[in-house]
Design a protein around this motif. Structure first.
Motif, PDB file in Angstrom:
ATOM      1  N   ASP A  39     -28.441 -16.106  12.386  1.00 62.47           N
ATOM      2  CA  ASP A  39     -29.615 -16.499  11.606  1.00 62.47           C
ATOM      3  C   ASP A  39     -30.743 -15.507  11.883  1.00 62.47           C
ATOM      4  O   ASP A  39     -31.683 -15.807  12.613  1.00 62.47           O
ATOM      5  CB  ASP A  39     -30.023 -17.928  11.982  1.00 62.47           C
ATOM      6  CG  ASP A  39     -31.093 -18.490  11.057  1.00 62.47           C
ATOM      7  OD1 ASP A  39     -31.457 -17.797  10.089  1.00 62.47           O
ATOM      8  OD2 ASP A  39     -31.559 -19.609  11.309  1.00 62.47           O
ATOM      9  N   ASP A 118     -41.111 -23.343   5.914  1.00 61.77           N
ATOM     10  CA  ASP A 118     -40.857 -24.771   5.776  1.00 61.77           C
ATOM     11  C   ASP A 118     -41.398 -25.619   6.926  1.00 61.77           C
ATOM     12  O   ASP A 118     -42.147 -26.572   6.711  1.00 61.77           O
ATOM     13  CB  ASP A 118     -39.363 -25.043   5.554  1.00 61.77           C
ATOM     14  CG  ASP A 118     -38.452 -24.342   6.557  1.00 61.77           C
ATOM     15  OD1 ASP A 118     -38.948 -23.793   7.565  1.00 61.77           O
ATOM     16  OD2 ASP A 118     -37.223 -24.345   6.331  1.00 61.77           O
ATOM     17  N   ASN A 122     -40.036 -22.874  12.531  1.00 61.38           N
ATOM     18  CA  ASN A 122     -39.481 -21.689  11.879  1.00 61.38           C
ATOM     19  C   ASN A 122     -40.553 -20.650  11.547  1.00 61.38           C
ATOM     20  O   ASN A 122     -40.290 -19.712  10.798  1.00 61.38           O
ATOM     21  CB  ASN A 122     -38.735 -22.082  10.600  1.00 61.38           C
ATOM     22  CG  ASN A 122     -37.460 -22.822  10.917  1.00 61.38           C
ATOM     23  OD1 ASN A 122     -36.845 -22.625  11.958  1.00 61.38           O
ATOM     24  ND2 ASN A 122     -37.048 -23.703  10.017  1.00 61.38           N
ATOM     25  N   THR A 173     -35.916 -29.328  -1.645  1.00 62.20           N
ATOM     26  CA  THR A 173     -34.732 -28.964  -0.860  1.00 62.20           C
ATOM     27  C   THR A 173     -35.060 -28.906   0.628  1.00 62.20           C
ATOM     28  O   THR A 173     -34.161 -28.900   1.469  1.00 62.20           O
ATOM     29  CB  THR A 173     -34.135 -27.611  -1.307  1.00 62.20           C
ATOM     30  OG1 THR A 173     -35.060 -26.560  -1.049  1.00 62.20           O
ATOM     31  CG2 THR A 173     -33.772 -27.632  -2.778  1.00 62.20           C
ATOM     32  N   ARG A 174     -36.342 -28.901   0.961  1.00 59.81           N
ATOM     33  CA  ARG A 174     -36.725 -28.964   2.375  1.00 59.81           C
ATOM     34  C   ARG A 174     -36.314 -30.294   3.001  1.00 59.81           C
ATOM     35  O   ARG A 174     -36.236 -30.402   4.232  1.00 59.81           O
ATOM     36  CB  ARG A 174     -38.237 -28.745   2.518  1.00 59.81           C
ATOM     37  CG  ARG A 174     -38.638 -27.292   2.259  1.00 59.81           C
ATOM     38  CD  ARG A 174     -40.126 -27.108   2.240  1.00 59.81           C
ATOM     39  NE  ARG A 174     -40.478 -25.686   2.067  1.00 59.81           N
ATOM     40  CZ  ARG A 174     -41.617 -25.253   1.587  1.00 59.81           C
ATOM     41  NH1 ARG A 174     -42.561 -26.118   1.233  1.00 59.81           N
ATOM     42  NH2 ARG A 174     -41.848 -23.957   1.468  1.00 59.81           N
ATOM     43  N   ARG A 177     -33.160 -29.524   4.666  1.00 59.55           N
ATOM     44  CA  ARG A 177     -33.369 -28.689   5.845  1.00 59.55           C
ATOM     45  C   ARG A 177     -34.039 -29.478   6.977  1.00 59.55           C
ATOM     46  O   ARG A 177     -33.779 -29.211   8.155  1.00 59.55           O
ATOM     47  CB  ARG A 177     -34.182 -27.446   5.473  1.00 59.55           C
ATOM     48  CG  ARG A 177     -33.455 -26.595   4.437  1.00 59.55           C
ATOM     49  CD  ARG A 177     -33.944 -25.173   4.412  1.00 59.55           C
ATOM     50  NE  ARG A 177     -35.291 -25.025   3.889  1.00 59.55           N
ATOM     51  CZ  ARG A 177     -35.585 -24.984   2.591  1.00 59.55           C
ATOM     52  NH1 ARG A 177     -34.637 -25.120   1.688  1.00 59.55           N
ATOM     53  NH2 ARG A 177     -36.832 -24.819   2.194  1.00 59.55           N
ATOM     54  N   LYS A 180     -31.293 -31.170   8.650  1.00 59.82           N
ATOM     55  CA  LYS A 180     -30.503 -30.181   9.396  1.00 59.82           C
ATOM     56  C   LYS A 180     -31.159 -29.853  10.730  1.00 59.82           C
ATOM     57  O   LYS A 180     -30.502 -29.850  11.777  1.00 59.82           O
ATOM     58  CB  LYS A 180     -30.360 -28.907   8.564  1.00 59.82           C
ATOM     59  CG  LYS A 180     -29.625 -27.796   9.295  1.00 59.82           C
ATOM     60  CD  LYS A 180     -29.477 -26.549   8.449  1.00 59.82           C
ATOM     61  CE  LYS A 180     -30.758 -25.759   8.358  1.00 59.82           C
ATOM     62  NZ  LYS A 180     -30.564 -24.437   7.712  1.00 59.82           N
ATOM     63  N   TYR A 181     -32.463 -29.599  10.708  1.00 54.36           N
ATOM     64  CA  TYR A 181     -33.126 -29.196  11.942  1.00 54.36           C
ATOM     65  C   TYR A 181     -33.301 -30.357  12.908  1.00 54.36           C
ATOM     66  O   TYR A 181     -33.238 -30.173  14.126  1.00 54.36           O
ATOM     67  CB  TYR A 181     -34.467 -28.535  11.628  1.00 54.36           C
ATOM     68  CG  TYR A 181     -34.299 -27.193  10.972  1.00 54.36           C
ATOM     69  CD1 TYR A 181     -33.530 -26.195  11.577  1.00 54.36           C
ATOM     70  CD2 TYR A 181     -34.856 -26.917   9.731  1.00 54.36           C
ATOM     71  CE1 TYR A 181     -33.332 -24.973  10.972  1.00 54.36           C
ATOM     72  CE2 TYR A 181     -34.670 -25.694   9.113  1.00 54.36           C
ATOM     73  CZ  TYR A 181     -33.914 -24.721   9.738  1.00 54.36           C
ATOM     74  OH  TYR A 181     -33.721 -23.519   9.127  1.00 54.36           O
ATOM     75  N   GLU A 217     -27.376 -26.501  -1.373  1.00 56.40           N
ATOM     76  CA  GLU A 217     -27.780 -27.053  -0.081  1.00 56.40           C
ATOM     77  C   GLU A 217     -26.625 -27.786   0.588  1.00 56.40           C
ATOM     78  O   GLU A 217     -26.397 -27.646   1.796  1.00 56.40           O
ATOM     79  CB  GLU A 217     -28.982 -27.990  -0.246  1.00 56.40           C
ATOM     80  CG  GLU A 217     -30.271 -27.298  -0.626  1.00 56.40           C
ATOM     81  CD  GLU A 217     -30.767 -26.322   0.428  1.00 56.40           C
ATOM     82  OE1 GLU A 217     -30.571 -26.579   1.638  1.00 56.40           O
ATOM     83  OE2 GLU A 217     -31.355 -25.299   0.052  1.00 56.40           O
ATOM     84  N   LYS A 220     -24.109 -25.349   2.072  1.00 57.78           N
ATOM     85  CA  LYS A 220     -24.569 -24.771   3.329  1.00 57.78           C
ATOM     86  C   LYS A 220     -24.460 -25.782   4.469  1.00 57.78           C
ATOM     87  O   LYS A 220     -24.052 -25.442   5.585  1.00 57.78           O
ATOM     88  CB  LYS A 220     -26.012 -24.275   3.184  1.00 57.78           C
ATOM     89  CG  LYS A 220     -26.134 -23.013   2.348  1.00 57.78           C
ATOM     90  CD  LYS A 220     -27.544 -22.484   2.284  1.00 57.78           C
ATOM     91  CE  LYS A 220     -28.397 -23.227   1.290  1.00 57.78           C
ATOM     92  NZ  LYS A 220     -29.719 -22.591   1.068  1.00 57.78           N
ATOM     93  N   LEU A 221     -24.806 -27.039   4.186  1.00 58.35           N
ATOM     94  CA  LEU A 221     -24.745 -28.066   5.220  1.00 58.35           C
ATOM     95  C   LEU A 221     -23.307 -28.311   5.681  1.00 58.35           C
ATOM     96  O   LEU A 221     -23.048 -28.541   6.866  1.00 58.35           O
ATOM     97  CB  LEU A 221     -25.342 -29.379   4.707  1.00 58.35           C
ATOM     98  CG  LEU A 221     -26.848 -29.401   4.434  1.00 58.35           C
ATOM     99  CD1 LEU A 221     -27.270 -30.762   3.926  1.00 58.35           C
ATOM    100  CD2 LEU A 221     -27.640 -29.027   5.676  1.00 58.35           C
TER     101      LEU A 221
END
Length: 248
Positions: A39, A118, A122, A173-174, A177, A180-181, A217, A220-221
């Motif tokens: 990343d 976002d 990050n 779409t955040r 994320r 995810k985080y 999304e 990716k997840l």
């Protein structure tokens, strides 16, 4: 990351009189003592196309440019230290013409570029040369960090926090994320962020996003090692019911 690749990036940047920074994932993971999962978010002060073209002279591959987003990348013919591609974005600022739209991008300052990201965790940024010289020493990385939004404190508290109240409205779409985080850092949402996330879902934010972006999304997840935890989090948030999908 391959020291030789870093050396060539820095050499090309010096030739072009550019600043190069690592932002986000690589810094976050180094501070958490997690393996950096390829990343690498490179940001340059300008001339991303020229930088990538210089790298292509050393590492054969396909150069792709995206002038509307001020980005450029090289797709390596043969992977370099496990990397299939490297892309660079220039300092930019952005405007969302309406909720769920892709941003309209224009050149900006480093401060404006960090402000468009976002989550605070990050936004942590370190000069590539400083990062390279740190050799993974967390104290050295910390001493070089640009921390405009107190992301270091949020990372230490394992807190997922947005940068502004319209974050999930501008780019729903955040929501994916955020889940995810939260799972990745084994943390929690900051209180206001959690409320903003839930409010955006209640107000139908995901309905403003084109379907292909939501599919992207999910793709990716599903590649993440902690995908089960992420999917459970999305289910608990009500994302699946919002999309008319079966609950996990």
């Amino acid at each position: 990351m391959n020291p030789e690749l870093i050396s060539h990036i820095l050499h090309a940047a010096n030739k072009l009189d550019l600043q190069v920074f690592l932002v986000g994932g690589a810094i976050r993971d180094a501070l958490l003592d997690n393996e950096v999962m390829q990343d690498y978010d490179f940001v340059v002060s300008s001339k991303s196309k020229e930088l990538v073209e210089m790298l292509a002279a050393k590492y054969p591959g396909t150069v792709k440019t995206f002038p509307e987003f001020l980005t450029a990348k090289i797709l390596f013919d043969t992977s370099v230290d496990g990397l299939d591609e490297v892309d660079f974005a220039e300092f930019r600022k952005e405007v969302y013409r309406h909720p769920g739209a892709l941003p309209t991008v224009s050149p900006g300052t480093q401060e404006e570029d960090l402000a468009r990201r976002d989550f605070t965790i990050n936004t942590l940024s370190v000069g590539l040369e400083d990062f390279n010289n740190s050799a993974g020493d967390v104290s050295k990385i910390k001493s070089s960090i640009i921390d405009q939004f107190n992301g270091l404190s949020d990372l230490e508290a394992r807190r997922v926090k947005v940068l502004h109240p319209k974050s999930f409205t501008d780019d729903p779409t955040r929501i994916f994320r955020a889940a995810k985080y939260k799972a990745y850092i084994n943390g929690n949402y900051e209180a206001d962020t959690e409320q903003l996330l839930k409010d955006s879902l209640s107000n139908g934010a995901l309905e403003t996003v084109q379907g292909y972006r939501i599919v992207s999304e999910f793709k990716k997840l599903l590649c993440l090692p902690h995908r089960v935890d992420v999917l459970k989090e999305l289910s608990e948030l009500g994302v699946f019911s919002q999309l008319g999908l079966a609950e996990v």
